[in-house]
Design a protein around this motif. Structure first.
Motif, mmCIF file in Angstrom:
data_model
loop_
_atom_site.group_PDB
_atom_site.id
_atom_site.type_symbol
_atom_site.label_atom_id
_atom_site.label_comp_id
_atom_site.label_asym_id
_atom_site.label_seq_id
_atom_site.Cartn_x
_atom_site.Cartn_y
_atom_site.Cartn_z
ATOM 1 N N ASP A 93 0.797 -1.230 0.000
ATOM 2 C CA ASP A 93 0.000 0.000 0.000
ATOM 3 C C ASP A 93 0.828 1.277 0.000
ATOM 4 O O ASP A 93 0.350 2.307 -0.460
ATOM 5 N N ASP A 94 2.048 1.237 0.527
ATOM 6 C CA ASP A 94 2.846 2.460 0.624
ATOM 7 C C ASP A 94 3.885 2.582 -0.487
ATOM 8 O O ASP A 94 4.778 3.407 -0.412
ATOM 9 N N GLU A 95 3.773 1.775 -1.550
ATOM 10 C CA GLU A 95 4.672 1.869 -2.692
ATOM 11 C C GLU A 95 3.854 2.077 -3.960
ATOM 12 O O GLU A 95 2.722 1.608 -4.054
ATOM 13 N N PHE A 96 4.461 2.779 -4.945
ATOM 14 C CA PHE A 96 3.729 3.135 -6.148
ATOM 15 C C PHE A 96 4.636 3.042 -7.363
ATOM 16 O O PHE A 96 5.829 3.322 -7.274
ATOM 17 N N TYR A 97 4.066 2.670 -8.482
ATOM 18 C CA TYR A 97 4.793 2.772 -9.738
ATOM 19 C C TYR A 97 4.778 4.243 -10.152
ATOM 20 O O TYR A 97 3.745 4.924 -10.030
ATOM 21 N N HIS A 98 5.916 4.740 -10.621
ATOM 22 C CA HIS A 98 6.010 6.150 -11.031
ATOM 23 C C HIS A 98 4.912 6.502 -12.024
ATOM 24 O O HIS A 98 4.326 7.581 -11.966
ATOM 25 N N ALA A 99 4.624 5.588 -12.941
ATOM 26 C CA ALA A 99 3.609 5.845 -13.962
ATOM 27 C C ALA A 99 2.244 6.151 -13.349
ATOM 28 O O ALA A 99 1.443 6.878 -13.942
ATOM 29 N N ALA A 139 7.580 23.095 -9.809
ATOM 30 C CA ALA A 139 8.233 23.060 -8.494
ATOM 31 C C ALA A 139 8.559 21.607 -8.184
ATOM 32 O O ALA A 139 7.929 20.689 -8.701
ATOM 33 N N LEU A 140 9.571 21.411 -7.351
ATOM 34 C CA LEU A 140 9.975 20.064 -6.950
ATOM 35 C C LEU A 140 9.555 19.809 -5.511
ATOM 36 O O LEU A 140 9.705 20.676 -4.652
ATOM 37 N N LEU A 141 9.036 18.614 -5.281
ATOM 38 C CA LEU A 141 8.512 18.255 -3.971
ATOM 39 C C LEU A 141 9.108 16.909 -3.563
ATOM 40 O O LEU A 141 8.944 15.919 -4.276
ATOM 41 N N PRO A 142 9.811 16.851 -2.432
ATOM 42 C CA PRO A 142 10.347 15.564 -1.984
ATOM 43 C C PRO A 142 9.213 14.566 -1.766
ATOM 44 O O PRO A 142 8.195 14.894 -1.154
ATOM 45 N N PHE A 143 9.377 13.364 -2.277
ATOM 46 C CA PHE A 143 8.345 12.341 -2.136
ATOM 47 C C PHE A 143 8.652 11.503 -0.900
ATOM 48 O O PHE A 143 9.110 10.367 -0.959
ATOM 49 N N THR A 144 8.413 12.125 0.261
ATOM 50 C CA THR A 144 8.623 11.474 1.548
ATOM 51 C C THR A 144 7.289 11.450 2.283
ATOM 52 O O THR A 144 6.381 12.235 1.975
ATOM 53 N N LEU A 145 7.172 10.587 3.271
ATOM 54 C CA LEU A 145 5.938 10.488 4.044
ATOM 55 C C LEU A 145 5.624 11.795 4.772
ATOM 56 O O LEU A 145 4.462 12.178 4.901
ATOM 57 N N ALA A 146 6.655 12.501 5.230
ATOM 58 C CA ALA A 146 6.437 13.764 5.940
ATOM 59 C C ALA A 146 5.863 14.842 5.015
ATOM 60 O O ALA A 146 5.019 15.642 5.429
ATOM 61 N N VAL A 147 6.292 14.873 3.772
ATOM 62 C CA VAL A 147 5.855 15.915 2.832
ATOM 63 C C VAL A 147 4.631 15.467 2.046
ATOM 64 O O VAL A 147 3.775 16.281 1.699
ATOM 65 N N VAL A 148 4.527 14.182 1.755
ATOM 66 C CA VAL A 148 3.397 13.635 0.999
ATOM 67 C C VAL A 148 2.759 12.526 1.841
ATOM 68 O O VAL A 148 3.031 11.349 1.648
ATOM 69 N N PRO A 149 1.897 12.922 2.795
ATOM 70 C CA PRO A 149 1.322 11.920 3.689
ATOM 71 C C PRO A 149 0.264 11.026 3.043
ATOM 72 O O PRO A 149 0.013 9.929 3.514
ATOM 73 N N THR A 150 -0.358 11.495 1.938
ATOM 74 C CA THR A 150 -1.446 10.730 1.345
ATOM 75 C C THR A 150 -1.330 10.664 -0.168
ATOM 76 O O THR A 150 -1.201 11.699 -0.831
#
Length: 168
Positions: A93-99, A139-150
Motif C-alpha cells: 500500500d505504501d509503494e507506487f509505480y512512477h507511472a 516546483a519540486l517536492l520531496p516524495f517522503t511520508l512527511a511531505v506527501v502523507p497521502t
C-alpha cells in the motif's frame, strides 16, 4: 492515469559487436527485468524477448530478440522499454509505480490545488515529484511520508504538506 504498461528499463547503447545492448533496469531487483518480457517500445510497435548477460556498470549486457548486429543495437539507444502491468508484482500500500503518480492532482492539507504531477525524478537521494503549477511554472517536492502523507490513486490525488517557503 494507470496504463497497461509500465516503463521498466532503457537501452543505453550497443555492447560489443554481436548485437548485444547495454540495458538499464529500473526495477527494484534489476535482474527481474527479464522476467517481465516481452518488453515493448513506448509506442507499442516493437516488442522484444530479453536474455540477460553479464552485469556491467549501470546495468546488464543483454540480447534482445530480432537484434543481431551492433548497428541494430546502437539504433535502439535511448529506447525506453515497457512491461505489461499484469506481469509486474503487486505493490504494498505504501509503494507506487512512477507511472501511476504522473498526472495526479496535488492538493495541500487545506484542500487548495497546488498543481499536477508531471514527472517523478530520482537522482540517487530519493524520489522527487515535479509539480506543474498553474501559471507559476514547475516546483519540486520531496516524495517522503512527511511531505506527501497521502496518495489516493482511486481519487486521483495526492495530499502534500510542503515545507515552509518551498511553495512561494
Amino acid at each position: 492515469m494507470a496504463s497497461d504498461r509500465v516503463c521498466v528499463g532503457a537501452i543505453a547503447g550497443a555492447f560489443g559487436v554481436r548485437g548485444e545492448v547495454r540495458l538499464k533496469s529500473f526495477c527494484a531487483q534489476p535482474e527481474a527485468i527479464a522476467a517481465y518480457a516481452p518488453l515493448w517500445s513506448e509506442d507499442g510497435t516493437r516488442h522484444f524477448s530479453v536474455r540477460l548477460g553479464q552485469a556491467i556498470p549501470n546495468g546488464f549486457s543483454a540480447r534482445l530478440s530480432g537484434i543481431a548486429t551492433r548497428e541494430e543495437a546502437e539504433a535502439l539507444k535511448g529506447l525506453r522499454l515497457f512491461a505489461e502491468r499484469s506481469k509486474l508484482p503487486v505493490l504494498p500500500d505504501d509503494e507506487f509505480y512512477h507511472a501511476d503518480l504522473i498526472g495526479l492532482t496535488v492538493l495541500d492539507t487545506g484542500g487548495a490545488v497546488l498543481g499536477r504531477v508531471s514527472a517523478v525524478l530520482n537522482h540517487g537521494a530519493g524520489d522527487i515529484l515535479e509539480i506543474q503549477r498553474p501559471g507559476k511554472g514547475n516546483a519540486l517536492l520531496p516524495f517522503t511520508l512527511a511531505v506527501v502523507p497521502t496518495v489516493d490513486l482511486t481519487a486521483g490525488r495526492i495530499i502534500a504538506d510542503p515545507p515552509e517557503g518551498l511553495w512561494e
